[in-house]
Design an enzyme around this catalytic site. Sequence first.
Site, PDB file in Angstrom:
ATOM      1  N   TYR A 198       0.882  -1.340   0.342  1.00 53.65           N
ATOM      2  CA  TYR A 198      -0.276   0.021  -0.225  1.00 53.65           C
ATOM      3  C   TYR A 198       1.103   1.058   0.063  1.00 53.65           C
ATOM      4  O   TYR A 198       2.034   1.332   1.286  1.00 53.65           O
ATOM      5  CB  TYR A 198      -1.559  -0.031   1.199  1.00 53.65           C
ATOM      6  CG  TYR A 198      -1.788   0.660   1.403  1.00 53.65           C
ATOM      7  CD1 TYR A 198      -3.116   0.972   0.363  1.00 53.65           C
ATOM      8  CD2 TYR A 198      -2.199   2.255   1.851  1.00 53.65           C
ATOM      9  CE1 TYR A 198      -4.016   1.357   0.446  1.00 53.65           C
ATOM     10  CE2 TYR A 198      -3.065   2.756   1.581  1.00 53.65           C
ATOM     11  CZ  TYR A 198      -4.368   2.132   0.704  1.00 53.65           C
ATOM     12  OH  TYR A 198      -5.284   3.159   0.663  1.00 53.65           O
ATOM     13  N   TYR A 243      -5.522   5.223  -7.777  1.00 54.33           N
ATOM     14  CA  TYR A 243      -5.995   4.966  -6.336  1.00 54.33           C
ATOM     15  C   TYR A 243      -6.929   4.525  -5.705  1.00 54.33           C
ATOM     16  O   TYR A 243      -7.720   4.420  -5.933  1.00 54.33           O
ATOM     17  CB  TYR A 243      -5.313   6.342  -5.271  1.00 54.33           C
ATOM     18  CG  TYR A 243      -5.587   6.856  -4.170  1.00 54.33           C
ATOM     19  CD1 TYR A 243      -4.907   6.322  -3.374  1.00 54.33           C
ATOM     20  CD2 TYR A 243      -6.956   7.454  -3.205  1.00 54.33           C
ATOM     21  CE1 TYR A 243      -4.674   6.191  -1.785  1.00 54.33           C
ATOM     22  CE2 TYR A 243      -7.236   7.327  -2.057  1.00 54.33           C
ATOM     23  CZ  TYR A 243      -6.366   6.653  -1.572  1.00 54.33           C
ATOM     24  OH  TYR A 243      -6.765   7.087   0.149  1.00 54.33           O
TER      25      TYR A 243
END
Lengths: 148, 390
Positions: free
Chosen positions: B293, B343
């Site tokens: 992440y 994203y």
Amino acid sequence: MADAPFQSIPVPDQDSAPFWEAAKRHELVFQRCSACGQDRFPPAPICWRCRSWDAEWVQSDGLGTVYSWVVVAHPIPPGIAPLVPYVVALVEIEPMVKLPTRLVHVRPDEVTADMEVEVVFEDIDGGMTLPLFRPRGAADTQRRQGQA
Amino acid sequence: VTESLRGKTAIVGVGATDYSKNSERSVLQLAVEASVAALADSGLEAGAIDGIVTYGVNDTVLPRAVGTALGIPELRLQSFLYGGGECCMASIGAAAAAIATGQANNVIVYRAMNGRSEHRLGGTDWEDEYRHAAGEEQFGYPFGWLAFAQRQAMAARRHMIKYGTTTEDLGHIAVTFRENARRNERALMRSEMTLQDHQESRLIADPLRLFDVCIENDGACAIVLTRADAAPSLRRRPVSVLGVAEGGGFRPGSGYEYFTADELADDYSGQISPRLYEEAGVGPQDIDVVSLYDCFSSAVISQLEGFGFCPRGEAGPFVREGRIKIGADIPVNTHGGMLSEAYLHGMNGLLEVVWQLRGEAGERQVEGAEVGLASGFALTTGCALVVGVE
């Protein structure tokens, strides 16, 4: 006259009210568990260590060290632009008691890890007061500079 | 003895919309488009779906809306996890647990948002939200500690203080992911980036620069998860769920844990990885490809260490030596990550791992990839998933 920078106003709750009330008197306080003695921050209704509901508010000597810091360069929200660049730091005033705060009376490139700092209070809108921190002795330096 | 999820379920389909700065479609349409694409990939009919799971921060449509749009007869499982990165792989875990216990058979998990055109997260237009700081923000906002970049920068600085990591190290991460994105036609950021470009990008929240910060965009991703025994009859090579874990933090539930963490340089990943690997029956040395992440480049540093890809405190030299590139020790974010692809709160990273394990990653394919890991987190809590192919 330039506009004042955007200022977010803290909204105290039942747990945190004594902290903000003390700040208004220019005192820095934190909670200590009455049962096991564990210091804690932020304010909470119960001790995370022994689960006692009893706590007392202890006055800090206002001295701490810089644990980590950020130099905010991009203004978010845009209204905070007059303040940038400014330094947000985590200041450790006791083991397990780290306060998010803003450092003042210091250039961003002068901040170092473990820098020794002391509390200074800034009264803001809404009748509130923020505990900010500055390098220890900064007041003396300012006084000398003022005289020069 | 704890019941394990290892090998009980498999990802049998994945799908995504295009990623853009302005989708010009409703979030419902994005969610449905990605779900339809994932269904088509799997070969399952919409009528076979009996569970839908998603997560978000009031920027998505709920599972029942997608179920209604798709004409799902009955949803035996509809679950909405509140959060961003910390919920991404946990949402797969929730679906896998439901299937493993017989509460559902075929579950869609999606993440959909108009994250640039409609609902920017912690954006510059949040002045009204920032004005009054209640609850967990009363000790953050008033001191000018407002945006996510400013929060994560505090941890990045702490890693620099403790281990000597540098902004150039962060630059190597951003440049590596950009190189990967240049091989990925789905990626939003495909122009060349050099280390010098990174170092010359403007400071946002020192030590983080513009090129350390992820993209904001619109789009959706979806996966279809089914029972392991039903997976082999479907269209695609099944990607088996081997292990999933969530956790991290300190003083769970306090909401303030980001600044009460014992050590800000070490994140959730070190806390969850032992049980993640135990359940999956693999170790970091067995992982062939990983999507970490990367809301900010510095997040990759702490996760490389926490998931055991390099020793604690050595992620700086690890990335400096190029060991996260495709073809090196552990290829990270081969799609370009959220820094350069898009994203989607971690779900696009999982899609990339699935494509890699199915051998469908084209120019960026990691040779012989059989086991992958995808992760997500927010502040101090997070989650991760290990998947594999036979």
